[in-house]
Design a protein around this motif. Structure first.
Motif, PDB file in Angstrom:
ATOM      1  N   SER A 174      51.251  12.186  79.691  1.00  0.00           N
ATOM      2  CA  SER A 174      51.984  13.439  79.405  1.00  0.00           C
ATOM      3  C   SER A 174      52.898  14.297  80.159  1.00  0.00           C
ATOM      4  O   SER A 174      54.142  14.374  80.163  1.00  0.00           O
ATOM      5  N   LEU A 175      52.194  14.150  81.474  1.00  0.00           N
ATOM      6  CA  LEU A 175      52.853  14.863  82.731  1.00  0.00           C
ATOM      7  C   LEU A 175      54.221  13.940  82.945  1.00  0.00           C
ATOM      8  O   LEU A 175      54.994  14.379  83.568  1.00  0.00           O
ATOM      9  N   ARG A 176      53.943  12.762  83.146  1.00  0.00           N
ATOM     10  CA  ARG A 176      55.010  11.816  83.598  1.00  0.00           C
ATOM     11  C   ARG A 176      56.256  11.892  82.511  1.00  0.00           C
ATOM     12  O   ARG A 176      57.340  11.815  82.764  1.00  0.00           O
ATOM     13  N   GLU A 177      56.020  11.988  81.139  1.00  0.00           N
ATOM     14  CA  GLU A 177      56.946  12.040  80.041  1.00  0.00           C
ATOM     15  C   GLU A 177      57.509  13.345  80.301  1.00  0.00           C
ATOM     16  O   GLU A 177      58.848  13.336  80.060  1.00  0.00           O
ATOM     17  N   ALA A 178      56.881  14.367  80.690  1.00  0.00           N
ATOM     18  CA  ALA A 178      57.645  15.680  80.848  1.00  0.00           C
ATOM     19  C   ALA A 178      58.289  15.838  82.385  1.00  0.00           C
ATOM     20  O   ALA A 178      58.590  16.846  82.580  1.00  0.00           O
ATOM     21  N   LYS A 179      58.282  14.736  83.067  1.00  0.00           N
ATOM     22  CA  LYS A 179      58.782  14.497  84.423  1.00  0.00           C
ATOM     23  C   LYS A 179      58.375  15.583  85.257  1.00  0.00           C
ATOM     24  O   LYS A 179      59.005  16.146  86.291  1.00  0.00           O
ATOM     25  N   GLN A 180      56.972  15.819  85.184  1.00  0.00           N
ATOM     26  CA  GLN A 180      56.374  16.759  86.116  1.00  0.00           C
ATOM     27  C   GLN A 180      55.771  16.119  87.333  1.00  0.00           C
ATOM     28  O   GLN A 180      54.453  15.879  87.129  1.00  0.00           O
ATOM     29  N   THR A 181      56.406  15.430  88.168  1.00  0.00           N
ATOM     30  CA  THR A 181      55.950  14.615  89.255  1.00  0.00           C
ATOM     31  C   THR A 181      54.866  14.957  90.059  1.00  0.00           C
ATOM     32  O   THR A 181      53.919  14.106  90.171  1.00  0.00           O
ATOM     33  N   ALA A 182      54.550  16.082  90.421  1.00  0.00           N
ATOM     34  CA  ALA A 182      53.697  16.744  91.469  1.00  0.00           C
ATOM     35  C   ALA A 182      52.253  16.863  90.559  1.00  0.00           C
ATOM     36  O   ALA A 182      51.307  16.385  91.342  1.00  0.00           O
ATOM     37  N   ASP A 183      52.643  17.092  89.310  1.00  0.00           N
ATOM     38  CA  ASP A 183      51.120  17.319  88.767  1.00  0.00           C
ATOM     39  C   ASP A 183      50.661  15.997  88.184  1.00  0.00           C
ATOM     40  O   ASP A 183      49.542  15.725  87.846  1.00  0.00           O
ATOM     41  N   ALA A 184      51.652  15.127  87.764  1.00  0.00           N
ATOM     42  CA  ALA A 184      51.470  13.821  87.434  1.00  0.00           C
ATOM     43  C   ALA A 184      50.884  12.897  88.527  1.00  0.00           C
ATOM     44  O   ALA A 184      49.778  12.292  88.286  1.00  0.00           O
ATOM     45  N   GLU A 185      51.106  13.377  89.821  1.00  0.00           N
ATOM     46  CA  GLU A 185      50.456  12.562  91.033  1.00  0.00           C
ATOM     47  C   GLU A 185      48.967  13.224  91.166  1.00  0.00           C
ATOM     48  O   GLU A 185      47.875  12.295  91.356  1.00  0.00           O
ATOM     49  N   LYS A 186      48.888  14.405  91.135  1.00  0.00           N
ATOM     50  CA  LYS A 186      47.469  15.035  90.867  1.00  0.00           C
ATOM     51  C   LYS A 186      46.585  14.204  89.763  1.00  0.00           C
ATOM     52  O   LYS A 186      45.500  14.025  89.937  1.00  0.00           O
ATOM     53  N   ALA A 187      47.279  14.196  88.602  1.00  0.00           N
ATOM     54  CA  ALA A 187      46.669  13.662  87.394  1.00  0.00           C
ATOM     55  C   ALA A 187      46.226  12.179  87.706  1.00  0.00           C
ATOM     56  O   ALA A 187      45.201  11.705  87.142  1.00  0.00           O
ATOM     57  N   GLU A 188      46.976  11.387  88.367  1.00  0.00           N
ATOM     58  CA  GLU A 188      46.652  10.102  88.773  1.00  0.00           C
ATOM     59  C   GLU A 188      45.654   9.730  89.651  1.00  0.00           C
ATOM     60  O   GLU A 188      44.722   9.086  89.398  1.00  0.00           O
ATOM     61  N   THR A 189      45.552  10.946  90.503  1.00  0.00           N
ATOM     62  CA  THR A 189      44.272  10.865  91.555  1.00  0.00           C
ATOM     63  C   THR A 189      43.150  11.141  90.824  1.00  0.00           C
ATOM     64  O   THR A 189      42.065  10.672  91.041  1.00  0.00           O
ATOM     65  N   ASP A 190      43.367  12.210  89.847  1.00  0.00           N
ATOM     66  CA  ASP A 190      42.129  12.724  88.946  1.00  0.00           C
ATOM     67  C   ASP A 190      41.411  11.443  88.112  1.00  0.00           C
ATOM     68  O   ASP A 190      40.328  11.145  88.080  1.00  0.00           O
ATOM     69  N   ALA A 191      42.501  10.530  87.615  1.00  0.00           N
ATOM     70  CA  ALA A 191      42.114   9.311  86.887  1.00  0.00           C
ATOM     71  C   ALA A 191      41.596   8.461  87.647  1.00  0.00           C
ATOM     72  O   ALA A 191      40.809   7.684  87.136  1.00  0.00           O
ATOM     73  N   ALA A 192      41.950   8.029  88.831  1.00  0.00           N
ATOM     74  CA  ALA A 192      41.588   7.258  89.617  1.00  0.00           C
ATOM     75  C   ALA A 192      39.906   7.399  90.191  1.00  0.00           C
ATOM     76  O   ALA A 192      39.215   6.696  90.124  1.00  0.00           O
ATOM     77  N   GLY A 193      39.783   8.830  90.392  1.00  0.00           N
ATOM     78  CA  GLY A 193      38.300   9.213  90.472  1.00  0.00           C
ATOM     79  C   GLY A 193      37.550   9.050  89.426  1.00  0.00           C
ATOM     80  O   GLY A 193      36.304   8.564  89.599  1.00  0.00           O
ATOM     81  N   LYS A 194      37.909   9.221  88.247  1.00  0.00           N
ATOM     82  CA  LYS A 194      37.047   8.918  87.032  1.00  0.00           C
ATOM     83  C   LYS A 194      36.793   7.430  87.013  1.00  0.00           C
ATOM     84  O   LYS A 194      35.855   7.102  86.596  1.00  0.00           O
TER      85      LYS A 194
END
Length: 170
Positions: free
Chosen positions: A77-97
């Motif tokens: 969702s963040l990638r589609e909204a082009k919110q790159t900084a938040d998307a990077e944090k979300a990717e780190t969170d997903a990787a942690g999960k």
């Protein structure tokens, strides 16, 4: 004519018998009979223990992997909204999960009695952790359609080593 026919038949029947009588007698020692080996002990039955560990793994499916799916949905969702900084944090969170899911699989299979199941747990855990580290899967998922089309096959790839034991233990 009958006489010739009788001679041919008699010769045909007597020739094999004569050949047997003329064969050299074998001087080899008679075969020694070997007592049958005692049967091997039965293989251990790990099915009950494996079934218990598979039940523990259900918590990974409903816990860590659900959390990973939610984090991936947020990432997309963040990638589609082009919110790159938040998307990077979300990717780190997903990787942690994802890494947490691997750790849980390792933990839940480490105490299994079946060494093959333990090895399968280690293999699955390593697959989760590798994907969390190299993030190639994350790069492939750019839209919700990508997520919907890739998540189930990817989960199967990560879980295949242990899932084969859990399907047969049911």
């Amino acid at each position: 004519m009958r006489r010739a026919l009788l001679v041919v038949l008699a010769g045909g029947l007597l020739l094999p018998v004569a050949a047997c009588d003329n064969a050299k007698k074998s001087t080899a020692a008679p075969a020694v009979s070997v007592a049958p080996q005692p049967s091997l002990p039965p293989l251990p039955d790990y099915s009950v223990d494996t079934q218990q560990h598979c039940a523990q793994l259900q918590a990974v499916y409903s816990g860590e992997l659900r959390d990973f799916g939610t984090a991936m949905g947020k990432l997309v969702s963040l990638r589609e909204a082009k919110q790159t900084a938040d998307a990077e944090k979300a990717e780190t969170d997903a990787a942690g999960k994802l890494k947490a899911a691997g750790a849980k699989v390792r933990q839940d299979t480490a105490t299994a009695r079946d060494p093959d199941f333990q090895a399968a747990g280690e293999t699955s855990a390593a697959k989760f952790e590798q994907s969390a580290t190299d993030r190639k899967y994350f790069d492939r998922v750019k839209t919700l359609t990508d997520l919907n089309n890739t998540l189930q096959p990817q989960m199967a790839q990560w879980l295949t080593p242990v899932s084969s034991f859990c399907q047969s233990a049911s």
